[in-house]
Structure formats: structure tokens, C-alpha cells
Scaffold this active site. Structure first.
Site, PDB file in Angstrom:
ATOM      1  N   HIS A   1       0.942  -1.181  -0.170  1.00 28.26           N
ATOM      2  CA  HIS A   1      -0.030   0.074   0.023  1.00 28.26           C
ATOM      3  C   HIS A   1       0.911   1.206  -0.099  1.00 28.26           C
ATOM      4  O   HIS A   1       1.876   1.316   0.769  1.00 28.26           O
ATOM      5  CB  HIS A   1      -0.814   0.087   1.276  1.00 28.26           C
ATOM      6  CG  HIS A   1      -2.074  -0.792   1.168  1.00 28.26           C
ATOM      7  ND1 HIS A   1      -3.200  -0.890   2.174  1.00 28.26           N
ATOM      8  CD2 HIS A   1      -2.506  -1.950   0.127  1.00 28.26           C
ATOM      9  CE1 HIS A   1      -4.093  -1.730   1.692  1.00 28.26           C
ATOM     10  NE2 HIS A   1      -3.402  -2.333   0.609  1.00 28.26           N
TER      11      HIS A   1
ATOM     12  N   TYR B   1      -8.647   5.247   8.320  1.00 34.01           N
ATOM     13  CA  TYR B   1      -8.677   5.655   9.719  1.00 34.01           C
ATOM     14  C   TYR B   1      -9.724   6.721   9.926  1.00 34.01           C
ATOM     15  O   TYR B   1      -9.563   7.750   9.427  1.00 34.01           O
ATOM     16  CB  TYR B   1      -7.429   6.105  10.202  1.00 34.01           C
ATOM     17  CG  TYR B   1      -6.210   5.136  10.439  1.00 34.01           C
ATOM     18  CD1 TYR B   1      -5.946   4.574  11.697  1.00 34.01           C
ATOM     19  CD2 TYR B   1      -5.538   4.890   9.191  1.00 34.01           C
ATOM     20  CE1 TYR B   1      -4.819   3.756  11.799  1.00 34.01           C
ATOM     21  CE2 TYR B   1      -4.349   3.924   9.465  1.00 34.01           C
ATOM     22  CZ  TYR B   1      -4.156   3.333  10.474  1.00 34.01           C
ATOM     23  OH  TYR B   1      -2.943   2.525  10.726  1.00 34.01           O
TER      24      TYR B   1
ATOM     25  N   PRO C   1      -2.061   0.385  19.387  1.00 37.65           N
ATOM     26  CA  PRO C   1      -1.975   0.003  18.140  1.00 37.65           C
ATOM     27  C   PRO C   1      -2.005   0.865  16.962  1.00 37.65           C
ATOM     28  O   PRO C   1      -1.687   0.663  15.912  1.00 37.65           O
ATOM     29  CB  PRO C   1      -3.067  -1.193  18.099  1.00 37.65           C
ATOM     30  CG  PRO C   1      -3.984  -0.705  19.196  1.00 37.65           C
ATOM     31  CD  PRO C   1      -3.300  -0.059  20.382  1.00 37.65           C
TER      32      PRO C   1
ATOM     33  N   LYS D   1       2.522  -0.160  14.963  1.00 41.81           N
ATOM     34  CA  LYS D   1       4.136   0.112  15.171  1.00 41.81           C
ATOM     35  C   LYS D   1       4.893  -1.352  16.008  1.00 41.81           C
ATOM     36  O   LYS D   1       5.952  -1.525  16.273  1.00 41.81           O
ATOM     37  CB  LYS D   1       4.490   1.102  15.924  1.00 41.81           C
ATOM     38  CG  LYS D   1       4.185   2.260  15.080  1.00 41.81           C
ATOM     39  CD  LYS D   1       5.203   2.504  13.895  1.00 41.81           C
ATOM     40  CE  LYS D   1       4.987   3.496  12.794  1.00 41.81           C
ATOM     41  NZ  LYS D   1       5.357   3.020  11.455  1.00 41.81           N
TER      42      LYS D   1
ATOM     43  N   TYR E   1       4.704   6.577   9.541  1.00 41.84           N
ATOM     44  CA  TYR E   1       3.920   5.675   9.141  1.00 41.84           C
ATOM     45  C   TYR E   1       4.838   4.586   8.270  1.00 41.84           C
ATOM     46  O   TYR E   1       4.636   3.184   8.387  1.00 41.84           O
ATOM     47  CB  TYR E   1       2.445   6.054   8.268  1.00 41.84           C
ATOM     48  CG  TYR E   1       1.691   4.885   8.509  1.00 41.84           C
ATOM     49  CD1 TYR E   1       0.681   4.993   9.211  1.00 41.84           C
ATOM     50  CD2 TYR E   1       1.477   3.627   7.510  1.00 41.84           C
ATOM     51  CE1 TYR E   1      -0.613   4.044   9.579  1.00 41.84           C
ATOM     52  CE2 TYR E   1       0.583   2.833   7.790  1.00 41.84           C
ATOM     53  CZ  TYR E   1      -0.297   2.812   8.359  1.00 41.84           C
ATOM     54  OH  TYR E   1      -1.322   1.924   8.588  1.00 41.84           O
TER      55      TYR E   1
HETATM   56  P1  FAD Z   1       5.429 -11.401  21.005  1.00 48.43           P
HETATM   57  O1  FAD Z   1       5.054 -11.401  19.860  1.00 48.43           O
HETATM   58  O2  FAD Z   1       4.504 -11.318  22.098  1.00 48.43           O
HETATM   59  O3  FAD Z   1       6.293 -12.549  21.165  1.00 48.43           O
HETATM   60  C1  FAD Z   1       6.671 -13.247  22.304  1.00 48.43           C
HETATM   61  C2  FAD Z   1       6.802 -14.855  22.512  1.00 48.43           C
HETATM   62  O4  FAD Z   1       7.457 -15.155  23.637  1.00 48.43           O
HETATM   63  C3  FAD Z   1       5.418 -15.556  22.606  1.00 48.43           C
HETATM   64  O5  FAD Z   1       5.344 -16.285  21.201  1.00 48.43           O
HETATM   65  C4  FAD Z   1       5.154 -15.956  23.613  1.00 48.43           C
HETATM   66  O6  FAD Z   1       4.475 -17.252  23.431  1.00 48.43           O
HETATM   67  C5  FAD Z   1       6.627 -16.318  24.069  1.00 48.43           C
HETATM   68  N1  FAD Z   1       6.807 -16.517  25.546  1.00 48.43           N
HETATM   69  C6  FAD Z   1       6.166 -15.674  26.552  1.00 48.43           C
HETATM   70  N2  FAD Z   1       6.591 -16.015  27.549  1.00 48.43           N
HETATM   71  C7  FAD Z   1       7.638 -17.036  27.262  1.00 48.43           C
HETATM   72  C8  FAD Z   1       8.407 -17.881  28.680  1.00 48.43           C
HETATM   73  N3  FAD Z   1       8.447 -17.556  29.629  1.00 48.43           N
HETATM   74  N4  FAD Z   1       9.188 -18.738  27.862  1.00 48.43           N
HETATM   75  C9  FAD Z   1       9.151 -18.896  26.401  1.00 48.43           C
HETATM   76  N5  FAD Z   1       8.350 -18.300  25.549  1.00 48.43           N
HETATM   77  C10 FAD Z   1       7.621 -17.198  26.030  1.00 48.43           C
HETATM   78  N6  FAD Z   1       0.483  -4.530  16.879  1.00 48.43           N
HETATM   79  C11 FAD Z   1       0.052  -3.665  15.789  1.00 48.43           C
HETATM   80  O7  FAD Z   1       0.887  -3.081  15.362  1.00 48.43           O
HETATM   81  N7  FAD Z   1      -1.128  -3.732  15.433  1.00 48.43           N
HETATM   82  C12 FAD Z   1      -2.246  -4.638  15.954  1.00 48.43           C
HETATM   83  O8  FAD Z   1      -3.323  -4.707  15.545  1.00 48.43           O
HETATM   84  C13 FAD Z   1      -1.846  -5.475  17.130  1.00 48.43           C
HETATM   85  N8  FAD Z   1      -2.615  -6.062  17.610  1.00 48.43           N
HETATM   86  C14 FAD Z   1      -2.133  -6.976  18.620  1.00 48.43           C
HETATM   87  C15 FAD Z   1      -3.223  -7.577  19.352  1.00 48.43           C
HETATM   88  C16 FAD Z   1      -2.561  -8.396  20.155  1.00 48.43           C
HETATM   89  C17 FAD Z   1      -3.701  -9.363  21.138  1.00 48.43           C
HETATM   90  C18 FAD Z   1      -1.523  -8.279  20.956  1.00 48.43           C
HETATM   91  C19 FAD Z   1      -1.016  -9.296  22.094  1.00 48.43           C
HETATM   92  C20 FAD Z   1      -0.697  -7.530  20.334  1.00 48.43           C
HETATM   93  C21 FAD Z   1      -0.998  -7.026  19.119  1.00 48.43           C
HETATM   94  N9  FAD Z   1       0.031  -5.909  18.654  1.00 48.43           N
HETATM   95  C22 FAD Z   1      -0.362  -5.238  17.430  1.00 48.43           C
HETATM   96  C23 FAD Z   1       1.342  -5.776  18.897  1.00 48.43           C
HETATM   97  C24 FAD Z   1       2.431  -6.757  18.031  1.00 48.43           C
HETATM   98  O9  FAD Z   1       1.626  -8.080  17.792  1.00 48.43           O
HETATM   99  C25 FAD Z   1       3.523  -6.749  19.016  1.00 48.43           C
HETATM  100  O10 FAD Z   1       4.203  -5.642  19.389  1.00 48.43           O
HETATM  101  C26 FAD Z   1       4.555  -7.908  18.644  1.00 48.43           C
HETATM  102  O11 FAD Z   1       4.117  -9.339  18.449  1.00 48.43           O
HETATM  103  C27 FAD Z   1       5.855  -8.060  19.318  1.00 48.43           C
HETATM  104  O12 FAD Z   1       6.556  -8.756  18.947  1.00 48.43           O
HETATM  105  P2  FAD Z   1       7.372  -9.548  20.135  1.00 48.43           P
HETATM  106  O13 FAD Z   1       8.376 -10.643  19.343  1.00 48.43           O
HETATM  107  O14 FAD Z   1       8.449  -8.570  20.693  1.00 48.43           O
HETATM  108  O15 FAD Z   1       6.625 -10.187  21.124  1.00 48.43           O
HETATM  109  C1  DHB Z   2      -3.916  -2.788  11.567  1.00 51.08           C
HETATM  110  C2  DHB Z   2      -3.659  -2.836  12.839  1.00 51.08           C
HETATM  111  C3  DHB Z   2      -3.126  -1.484  13.141  1.00 51.08           C
HETATM  112  O1  DHB Z   2      -3.222  -1.301  14.489  1.00 51.08           O
HETATM  113  C4  DHB Z   2      -3.357  -0.514  12.192  1.00 51.08           C
HETATM  114  O2  DHB Z   2      -2.954   0.697  12.849  1.00 51.08           O
HETATM  115  C5  DHB Z   2      -3.474  -0.532  11.035  1.00 51.08           C
HETATM  116  C6  DHB Z   2      -3.705  -2.085  10.707  1.00 51.08           C
HETATM  117  C7  DHB Z   2      -4.172  -4.441  11.037  1.00 51.08           C
HETATM  118  O3  DHB Z   2      -4.403  -5.348  11.865  1.00 51.08           O
HETATM  119  O4  DHB Z   2      -4.471  -4.614   9.894  1.00 51.08           O
END
Ligand code: FAD
Ligand code: DHB
Length: 391
Positions: A72, A201, A293, A297, A385
Site C-alpha cells: 500500500h 482511519y 496499536p 508499530k 507510518y
Molecule cells: P510477541 O509476539 O509477544 O512474542 C513473544 C513470544 O514469547 C510469544 O510467542 C510467547 O508465547 C513467548 N513467551 C512468552 N513467555 C515465554 C516464556 N516464559 N518462555 C518462552 N516463551 C515465552 N501491533 C500492531 O501494530 N497492530 C495490531 O493490530 C496489534 N494487535 C495486537 C493484538 C494483540 C492481542 C496483541 C497481544 C498484540 C498486538 N500488537 C499489534 C502488537 C504486536 O503484535 C507486538 O508488538 C509484536 O508481536 C511484538 O513482538 P515480540 O516478538 O516482541 O513479542
Molecule cells: C492493522 C492494525 C493496526 O493497528 C493499524 O494501525 C493498521 C492496521 C491491522 O491489523 O491490519
């Protein structure tokens, strides 16, 4: 068991780090508490910054993303019954974002790592970290009922917000900066073609709404709700009616409806800890920071952290120097605070705050008007963005 870098967590941070280290010839083991199936099905974010897309391609992990993802080059901001397009390509010299679900990225990263003979231990239980101040820190865990210890040179705490790594740092070392928002997002995945080919948005009297997508047939939509919203009170019809009201335009815009295949409520917070290192353990991604969210980011910031960490580890193993590793927190935090600012700003710009009076409402509308009519205003949004450049 022994390795050079023990990585806790197979989210975007842990898996991208594993691939970066593998490319640099540094040995690592990834430990994940959940099963492979669970992490490959967990519905989360969906927007990849240009820099994240470029990195995945550079690592040879972007083949399916380039085929199935949707590139996009703009988004729409909608308010006062009218849409205003922000043209990323024009404002940022050709950059854009990729719409590709986080769990699809996870599938690609897991398959490539296992395919290359790399190790991921799924279903690791009772994970703990030991001897962080020593030269040989260790990770203890249980796998299939047996207690194990993995001795490492370094530990990467990529275990998300609810992980154990941050908690293992002694009291008094970390400073926490935090903000909670008085609302959440109710998100749905629906079998309905997106009503527009780019994200929308919307700031509406009734609250924020976002139209995103996962494919030409699947929409992903969000609406501002109470933080403790009860999903049982939201039938599919009520959700679609509410979304339709918030996206309404003067020229009769209509959402395409379809069966809701997944729904959930996400809380909103800003959270940062400083520093992101203790002894030989480095925190990356959600274990060290959370953004609301709006602006998508979270995943991208996690990837930016591990790029810095991988570069520091590469310098250490290549030349024995620790300068970059010692500056890890400082380098990451400069980006993190800029991204915190942007996510807070997008959230403030687009949501309805109960506490706001008429003055704040008018100020918010004036800001939207400015951001969508001034080239400087549009550029500020666009360059953040698509992702700020890496240092
Ligand atoms: P995570 O993806 O959380 O990965 C951490 C991993 O560590 C997981 O697989 C977990 O199972 C594992 N773990 C936890 N504890 C332990 C342990 N003790 N031992 C071993 N493994 C462990 N961001 C956006 O930008 N837009 C969105 O729409 C959005 N929606 C989201 C919705 C939800 C419900 C959540 C929770 C987050 C969302 N986010 C969103 C944020 C984004 O998904 C996260 O910022 C991203 O996943 C961060 O990556 P990470 O690898 O740091 O952590
Ligand atoms: C999506 C999530 C977001 O937080 C955003 O700002 C834009 C798109 C998505 O899940 O597609």
C-alpha cells in the site's frame, strides 16, 4: 546444552533475531512456551513498514509475503464525513507499507529456520534465567517433563509483555514509563471484501474506527470501545451497524458486510522500560515496550530492536569489541521514543476522549484538517507510518 545466544520467545523479535544471527554465523537456540500451531494461528498485527519488508527480503524470507501481501502506498483519514488520502509514495520518495498478517510472517520465519536446520524448542515450560551478571548466563526450562539447562554467552529476552525476562531483573534497576488509555479496540476478521483498496482511519463523534484487510476477500476492522467491553453484547449485526455509522460519508459510503470469523478486544497502553539490558541479558520487542496499536508499530519496533542487537553481537563475535552491545539500550531507545510519540499522537488525533470538552474536540478537528491539507503535516504522518530510517 550450550549455545552462543539463547533466545527466549518465538515472536517476531526472537525469530528475526535468530535469522540475523544465523546469517552472521552465530549459533543460537530459540525457546518458545507455546506450540508451533498456536503461534502460527495467533491473530495480531498486519502492517509491515518498508524497512521490515526490505529486511525480510534481504534475509530470503519474503517470497510468500511478496506474492500474497498487499503493498500500500497511502492511507485515508476520514472525518467530518469526508476522506483525505495521505500519499506515502509521493511524500516519502516511493516508500509504502505491506499488509501481511503477523502470523503469516511467523509461519515463514519458523519454516525457514527449521528448514535450515536451526533449533526452536516449542512447549518449553517453567522457563527461568540464571547468572545474568556472569560470563555464562543460563536458561533453565522443562521440556516433556525433563529439567534442562542451556548455557549461553548472551540471553535475548524476546518473550513479550507477559514474559519472565523483564521480571527477572532485580528491583531498582529499571525505570518504567507508562500511560494507559481510557478505551480499547474491538477487532474483527470478516469474510467480506474490503470496501476500499487502502486502509481507512476514521474519527467520528461515536469514536474511532479502522478498516484494514488481510486479502482481497478478508477485511480486518476495529472500533473504539470500553477497555472492559463485553464481547457478548456485540452481535455481528451490531458491530457492522456501528462500523457503518463511523465510516459514513456525505456521498453514501457503504461497507461490504460478511460473516465475522474472529473477534476480540485489545487494551491500549504505552509502556517503556529503561535500560533494556541487565548483565548479559538484552530485552527486545514487547518485553521492553508496548505502543497503542494506532499506526501499527508494535511488530516493526520489535524487528528494529533485534537489528541493533544482532549488529552488536556480530561486532562482539567478530572483533571482541563491546561498544555497540553496551550502547544497545541507548540506540534502541532513541527510535522507541520517536515511535512512542507517533503512536500516542495517532491515538490522540483519532480517538474520542470522554473527558474532552468542546474546545478539545475543535482542536482535534483543526489538527486533522492541518495534517490532511499541509504538505508538511502529511509528510510528518507519512514518514513515520512507512517507518523512520534505521540509525
Ligand atoms: P510477541 O509476539 O509477544 O512474542 C513473544 C513470544 O514469547 C510469544 O510467542 C510467547 O508465547 C513467548 N513467551 C512468552 N513467555 C515465554 C516464556 N516464559 N518462555 C518462552 N516463551 C515465552 N501491533 C500492531 O501494530 N497492530 C495490531 O493490530 C496489534 N494487535 C495486537 C493484538 C494483540 C492481542 C496483541 C497481544 C498484540 C498486538 N500488537 C499489534 C502488537 C504486536 O503484535 C507486538 O508488538 C509484536 O508481536 C511484538 O513482538 P515480540 O516478538 O516482541 O513479542
Ligand atoms: C492493522 C492494525 C493496526 O493497528 C493499524 O494501525 C493498521 C492496521 C491491522 O491489523 O491490519
Amino acid at each position: 546444552m550450550k549455545t552462543q545466544v539463547g533466545i527466549i520467545g518465538a515472536g517476531p523479535a526472537g525469530l528475526v533475531l535468530a535469522h540475523l544471527l544465523q546469517r552472521a554465523g552465530i549459533e543460537c537456540v530459540v525457546l518458545e512456551a507455546q506450540t508451533r500451531q498456536y503461534i502460527e494461528e495467533r491473530v495480531r498485527a498486519g502492517v509491515l513498514e518498508q524497512g521490515t519488508v526490505d529486511l525480510l527480503n534481504e534475509l530470503g524470507l519474503g517470497e510468500r509475503m511478496m506474492r500474497q501481501g498487499l503493498m500500500h502506498y497511502g492511507v485515508e483519514l476520514r472525518f467530518g464525513g469526508r476522506g483525505h488520502r495521505i500519499d506515502f509514495a509521493d511524500l516519502t520518495g516511493g516508500k509504502g507499507v505491506m499488509i501481511y498478517a503477523q502470523h503469516e510472517v511467523i509461519k515463514d520465519l519458523v519454516a525457514a529456520r527449521l528448514g535450515a536446520g536451526g533449533e526452536i524448542i516449542f512447549g518449553a515450560r517453567s522457563v527461568s534465567v540464571e547468572r545474568l551478571e556472569s560470563e555464562k548466563p543460563a536458561i533453565r526450562f522443562e521440556k516433556d517433563g525433563a529439567a534442562k539447562e542451556l548455557e549461553c554467552d548472551f540471553i535475548a529476552g524476546c518473550d513479550g509483555f507477559h514474559g519472565i525476562c523483564r521480571e527477572a531483573i532485580p528491583a531498582g534497576v529499571l525505570t518504567t514509563y507508562e500511560r494507559n488509555y481510557p478505551f480499547g479496540w474491538l477487532g474483527i476478521l470478516a469474510e467480506a471484501p474490503p470496501a476500499s483498496h487502502e486502509l481507512i482511519y476514521a474519527n467520528h463523534e461515536r469514536g474511532f474506527a479502522l478498516m484494514s484487510m488481510r486479502s482481497p476477500k478478508i477485511s480486518r476492522l476495529y472500533l473504539q470501545c470500553k477497555p472492559e467491553e463485553d464481547l457478548n453484547e456485540w452481535t455481528d449485526v451490531r458491530i457492522w451497524d456501528e462500523l457503518q455509522m463511523r465510516f459514513a460519508t456525505r456521498d453514501g459510503f457503504s461497507l461490504t458486510r460478511g460473516p465475522v470469523i474472529q473477534k476480540g478486544v485489545t487494551g491500549m497502553r504505552s509502556f517503556v522500560i529503561e535500560p533494556m539490558q541487565y548483565g548479559r541479558m538484552f530485552l527486545a520487542g514487547d518485553s521492553a515496550h508496548i505502543v497503542p496499536p494506532t499506526g501499527a508499530k508494535g511488530l516493526n519496533l520489535a524487528v528494529a530492536d533485534v537489528r541493533v542487537l544482532a549488529a552488536g553481537l556480530q561486532e562482539f563475535y567478530g572483533s571482541g569489541k563491546r561498544e555497540m552491545l553496551d550502547s544497545y539500550s541507548e540506540i534502541c531507545l532513541r527510535r522507541i521514543w520517536k515511535v512512542q510519540r507517533f503512536s500516542w499522537w495517532m491515538t490522540s488525533l483519532l480517538h474520542r476522549f470522554q473527558s474532552d470538552g468542546e474546545f478539545d474536540r475543535r482542536r482535534q478537528m483543526a489538527e486533522l484538517d492541518y495534517v490532511t491539507s499541509s504538505r508538511a503535516g502529511m509528510t510528518t504522518l507519512a514518514e513515520n507510518y512507512v517507518g523512520l530510517p534505521m540509525e
